[in-house]
Scaffold this active site. Structure first.
Site, mmCIF file in Angstrom:
data_model
loop_
_atom_site.group_PDB
_atom_site.id
_atom_site.type_symbol
_atom_site.label_atom_id
_atom_site.label_comp_id
_atom_site.label_asym_id
_atom_site.label_seq_id
_atom_site.Cartn_x
_atom_site.Cartn_y
_atom_site.Cartn_z
ATOM 1 N N ASP A 1 0.810 -1.224 0.000
ATOM 2 C CA ASP A 1 0.000 0.000 0.000
ATOM 3 C C ASP A 1 0.839 1.267 0.000
ATOM 4 O OD1 ASP A 1 1.104 -0.181 2.485
ATOM 5 O OD2 ASP A 1 -0.705 0.349 3.574
ATOM 6 N N GLU A 2 2.079 1.162 -0.473
ATOM 7 C CA GLU A 2 2.940 2.327 -0.431
ATOM 8 C C GLU A 2 3.892 2.305 -1.617
ATOM 9 O OE1 GLU A 2 4.044 3.367 3.649
ATOM 10 O OE2 GLU A 2 6.033 3.812 2.858
#
Length: 362
Positions: A60-61
């Site tokens: 998620d990054e």
DNA sequence: TCTGGGGTCCTAGGACCC
DNA sequence: TCTGGGGTCCTAGGACCC
């Protein structure tokens, strides 16, 4: 843990029992890793729409290198538009909140995006990295963990600006290479590039924490065998073999130890991995006696690519490796009559150590 | 913060070799 | 035979990150 539940003290990596004690009305959602992977793929794809240079930093990054996208326009307006557009797509197409920061270095971008949470966008003007970071608590700077933050606090350093003002040599003596690296980053300088190509894994491991401390040797053996099977499967799927096997144990009092062994020849076979693990386990149990084990793990490292390791069959073992090295040196010197380097000679390090043991990306 | 699981990198000492 | 320096590998532990 959702932002709502965090208000009650829930956090990531928290046992469910504890979370429910803090927040009894919490809605418990069963994990769905496949769904997360799918959303992650879509998330990265959207980012690649704004620049081809996207480095994933987990599900998620990600870091996006926007160099050249803006053409040096005033105030980063073009960069802001590119990222704001991507964020809008993530919200509308994936239904996920997203926070971002446009800055001159990846460290600043990371700090900024954390500060923009849960759903914001921060743009740091070109050249403004150090000024933006200055008032921020040191603990928010990547590479400054609980330990370093505590030691810095003891020296009266609370903010990133104060860290930036410290004497570099003092930091280096006190914290080694990490000291110099955080000094750079505190000043808004971050030499690590955004890498679009992920580097291959350096190790593969499995570990499990038992619900209750385990004394039974057979249970430990069986768990180790299951780890070996999964680690082996991952290695085979990746076309790699491991030279070093590491056993990790945590006792009931949370004290943790590791024992490792480097094998004569690299392996990806479940049996060989399990055998090495068991041998290490027997060694520890013999030396430490019966104690409750809370966690047991198995790791494979010192990985070599399948296609490069063939030569090891003919030339395994320390003695053979030493003669390989000697042969390689002789060949490099071009000494007349020197034996040619064995076929397996370039195996270690070819591609594996291409960017050395430096700090991430340096 | 009473503490998951999967990783990365660094450090330091000892063995061994040239 | 002794001494010293430099390099690499291995092992164990620790800090840090998502």
């Amino acid at each position: 843990a959702s932002y709502e539940s965090r208000r009650y003290g829930c956090r990531s990596a928290q046992p469910m029992v504890q979370a429910l004690r803090l927040c009894p009305r919490a809605i418990v959602v069963p994990p769905r890793p496949d769904l997360y992977r799918e959303a992650s793929r879509a998330f990265h794809a959207i980012l690649r729409g704004s620049s081809p240079l996207v480095e994933s930093a987990g599900l998620d990054e990600a870091y996006v290198d926007l160099t050249g996208v803006g053409g040096g326009g005033a105030g980063g307006a073009v960069e802001r538009a590119a990222i704001a557009g991507a964020c809008d797509r993530i919200r509308s197409e994936l239904g996920l909140p997203v926070s971002a920061c446009v800055a001159g270095s990846r460290t600043t971008a990371k700090v900024g995006s954390d500060r923009a949470k849960p759903d914001g966008l921060i743009v740091v003007e070109a050249g403004g990295d150090a000024a933006f970071l200055a008032p921020v608590p040191v603990r928010e700077l990547p590479m400054v963990g609980p330990r370093m933050a505590q030691e810095l606090a003891a020296s009266g350093v609370a903010t990133i600006g104060e860290l930036a003002a410290l004497d570099r040599r003092w930091l280096q003596v006190r914290f080694g290479r990490v000291g110099a690296a955080v000094h750079d980053r505190a000043r808004g300088r971050d030499p690590s590039p955004v890498r679009a190509q992920p580097r291959s894994a350096r190790s593969v491991s499995r570990e499990v924490t038992f619900g209750a401390d385990v004394l039974d040797r057979d249970t430990l053996r069986r768990t180790l065998a299951r780890h070996a099977e999964r680690v082996g499967r991952d290695l085979r799927a990746d076309g790699r073999r491991a030279r070093t096997v590491t056993l990790k144990l945590r006792w009931g009092d949370f004290q943790t130890l590791t024992r490792s062994r480097t094998l004569e020849r690299p392996t990806h076979a479940t049996r060989a991995l399990a055998a090495a693990g068991e041998e290490l386990l027997d060694g520890v149990l013999a030396e430490r006696g019966r104690r409750g084990v809370r966690l047991i793990g198995l790791a494979a490292s010192n990985l070599v690519a399948e296609d490069l390791q063939l030569g090891f069959d003919a030339a395994a073992g320390p003695a053979a490796r030493a003669s390989q090295r000697a042969g390689a040196r002789a060949a490099t010197r071009g000494r007349p009559g020197a034996a040619p380097a064995p076929r397996g000679a370039p195996a270690r390090g070819a591609g594996e150590e291409a960017d050395g043991g430096s700090l991430p990306g340096e």
